[in-house]
Design a protein around this motif. Structure first.
Motif, PDB file in Angstrom:
ATOM      1  N   TYR A 181      39.012  -7.547  82.034  1.00  0.00           N
ATOM      2  CA  TYR A 181      38.056  -6.370  82.334  1.00  0.00           C
ATOM      3  C   TYR A 181      38.202  -6.901  83.353  1.00  0.00           C
ATOM      4  CZ  TYR A 181      36.496  -6.531  77.618  1.00  0.00           C
ATOM      5  OH  TYR A 181      36.694  -6.967  76.340  1.00  0.00           O
ATOM      6  N   THR A 187      33.345  -0.906  86.011  1.00  0.00           N
ATOM      7  CA  THR A 187      33.539  -0.040  85.082  1.00  0.00           C
ATOM      8  C   THR A 187      34.076  -0.665  83.888  1.00  0.00           C
ATOM      9  OG1 THR A 187      33.695   1.660  86.829  1.00  0.00           O
ATOM     10  CG2 THR A 187      34.123   2.129  84.402  1.00  0.00           C
ATOM     11  N   SER A 188      34.843  -1.736  84.066  1.00  0.00           N
ATOM     12  CA  SER A 188      35.581  -2.177  83.403  1.00  0.00           C
ATOM     13  C   SER A 188      34.682  -3.329  82.301  1.00  0.00           C
ATOM     14  CB  SER A 188      36.941  -3.351  84.199  1.00  0.00           C
ATOM     15  OG  SER A 188      35.707  -4.365  84.484  1.00  0.00           O
ATOM     16  N   ASN A 190      32.250  -1.821  80.908  1.00  0.00           N
ATOM     17  CA  ASN A 190      31.554  -1.359  79.985  1.00  0.00           C
ATOM     18  C   ASN A 190      31.891  -1.572  78.473  1.00  0.00           C
ATOM     19  OD1 ASN A 190      29.723   1.003  78.824  1.00  0.00           O
ATOM     20  ND2 ASN A 190      32.162   1.950  78.632  1.00  0.00           N
ATOM     21  N   GLN A 191      31.411  -2.041  77.504  1.00  0.00           N
ATOM     22  CA  GLN A 191      32.216  -2.753  76.183  1.00  0.00           C
ATOM     23  C   GLN A 191      32.040  -3.962  76.033  1.00  0.00           C
ATOM     24  OE1 GLN A 191      30.773  -1.148  73.015  1.00  0.00           O
ATOM     25  NE2 GLN A 191      29.376   0.025  74.406  1.00  0.00           N
ATOM     26  N   ALA A 192      32.358  -4.633  76.982  1.00  0.00           N
ATOM     27  CA  ALA A 192      32.901  -6.127  77.506  1.00  0.00           C
ATOM     28  C   ALA A 192      31.269  -7.109  77.233  1.00  0.00           C
ATOM     29  CB  ALA A 192      33.621  -6.105  79.123  1.00  0.00           C
ATOM     30  N   PRO A 193      32.315  -8.176  76.410  1.00  0.00           N
ATOM     31  CA  PRO A 193      31.372  -9.593  75.665  1.00  0.00           C
ATOM     32  C   PRO A 193      30.403  -9.753  77.336  1.00  0.00           C
ATOM     33  CG  PRO A 193      34.057  -9.812  75.859  1.00  0.00           C
ATOM     34  CD  PRO A 193      33.914  -8.544  76.894  1.00  0.00           C
ATOM     35  N   ILE A 216      26.592   1.350  82.689  1.00  0.00           N
ATOM     36  CA  ILE A 216      27.653   0.432  81.726  1.00  0.00           C
ATOM     37  C   ILE A 216      26.487  -0.306  80.611  1.00  0.00           C
ATOM     38  CG2 ILE A 216      28.836  -1.420  82.340  1.00  0.00           C
ATOM     39  CD1 ILE A 216      29.324  -0.884  84.932  1.00  0.00           C
ATOM     40  N   ARG A 217      27.536  -0.065  79.807  1.00  0.00           N
ATOM     41  CA  ARG A 217      26.842  -0.770  78.358  1.00  0.00           C
ATOM     42  C   ARG A 217      27.612  -1.828  77.947  1.00  0.00           C
ATOM     43  NH1 ARG A 217      23.676   1.552  80.133  1.00  0.00           N
ATOM     44  NH2 ARG A 217      22.031   3.539  79.784  1.00  0.00           N
ATOM     45  N   PRO A 218      27.972  -3.153  77.951  1.00  0.00           N
ATOM     46  CA  PRO A 218      28.161  -3.926  78.039  1.00  0.00           C
ATOM     47  C   PRO A 218      27.535  -4.483  76.943  1.00  0.00           C
ATOM     48  CG  PRO A 218      26.209  -4.988  79.520  1.00  0.00           C
ATOM     49  CD  PRO A 218      26.747  -3.500  79.668  1.00  0.00           C
ATOM     50  N   ARG A 219      28.303  -5.453  75.485  1.00  0.00           N
ATOM     51  CA  ARG A 219      28.426  -5.844  74.240  1.00  0.00           C
ATOM     52  C   ARG A 219      26.809  -7.404  74.792  1.00  0.00           C
ATOM     53  NH1 ARG A 219      31.985  -8.312  72.038  1.00  0.00           N
ATOM     54  NH2 ARG A 219      33.455  -7.511  72.559  1.00  0.00           N
TER      55      ARG A 219
END
Length: 292
Positions: A181, A187-188, A190-193, A216-219
């Motif tokens: 990540y 940007t990395s 995005n969807q990262a825990p 950005i939409r992380p988890r």
């Protein structure tokens, strides 16, 4: 009249965390100790402990009583030393309330100037929710409160907020997660825990707003009251977490993680809150002067 023997028993139980441990320390039967605390509660017309599973937990009144008991028995020990022929130079007490969302290493850095004064200082730290600390501050049971936010506008307390530190935020991960990540940050993410502070922190709102601005939409895989616990989960590789950039080296060294990116668009701010605009307490003066 207060029975100080019963108060001493209460103090020992509160400090040891259980009647069983305190009874061993005092060489008393648990039933005797429990009975004496019951008599104290009856005389005070309040409840000091409540049952939680098989253990005991202090009530709100119990926590207040413990703070008084600590002072009473501390002064008693000092009196005993003074009257036994020793010369006692009592250090200046500095009672600090610490909002429970504050990173502990930041707290130490903010308080360090007070520990280097020429006159000896005895620092007494109390960690709790900000609202309860402010209640103690207004009745002068605390000299200062450290928080990640200024005095709330909706609290009817006359106080003053002094900004001590402002710094950017870094994102940390284990080396394994970092490989995945760190490229093209942010940007990395995005969807990262992601591990985040809970909703009670000022940092939570700033972090979410910044992520939204970056689209950005992380988890979000964990929310935490305690920043130390959040770092422990991050150290275990559960997710990426944030910490103030000013302690980045310390976080990497202590937790075996690496920084994958940093931004000054999210700012961590830490405040000293007092009931006086210009406190005369030498420790408060030292802290404010160092921050300036």
């Amino acid at each position: 009249m207060l029975n100080y023997k019963q108060l001493h028993y209460f103090w020992r139980v509160a400090r040891s965390g259980s009647i069983a441990r305190a009874s061993e320390q005092l060489d008393l039967a648990p039933q005797t100790l429990s009975g004496q605390i019951g008599l104290l509660e009856n005389s005070l017309k309040t409840t000091l402990f409540r049952r939680v599973g098989r253990g005991l937990e202090l009530t709100e009144t119990g926590r207040l009583a413990l703070s008084y008991a600590e002072e009473i028995f501390e002064i008693g020990a000092e009196m005993e030393q003074a009257l036994s022929g020793g010369t006692v130079k009592l250090p200046t007490q500095f009672r600090v309330g610490i909002a429970d969302v504050m990173p502990k290493s930041i707290v130490y850095k903010l308080l360090a100037p007070a520990m280097s004064l020429a006159e000896p200082i005895k620092i007494i730290c109390k960690e709790d929710k900000l609202e309860r600390l402010l209640a103690d501050l207004v009745i002068h049971r605390l000299d200062l409160v450290l928080s990640d936010r200024p005095m709330p506008a909706d609290i009817n307390i006359k106080g003053y907020s002094h900004k001590l530190v402002e710094c950017g935020v870094s994102f940390f991960a284990t080396p394994t997660l970092a490989k995945q990540y760190s490229k093209d940050f942010p940007t990395s993410l995005n969807q990262a825990p992601l591990l985040v502070p809970n909703l009670d922190t000022a940092m939570r709102g700033r972090l979410i707003r910044w992520l939204d601005m970056q689209r950005i939409r992380p988890r979000i895989v964990g929310e935490f009251d305690d920043s130390a616990l959040m770092k422990a989960f991050g150290q275990a590789g559960i997710g990426i977490f944030t910490a103030p950039t000013m302690i980045a080296d310390e976080v990497e060294h202590q937790h075996g993680v690496v920084s994958i990116g940093q931004t000054n668009e999210i700012l961590e701010r830490f405040y000293a809150i007092s009931v006086e605009r210009r406190s005369s307490h030498p420790a408060v003066i030292a802290i404010n002067s160092a921050a300036i």
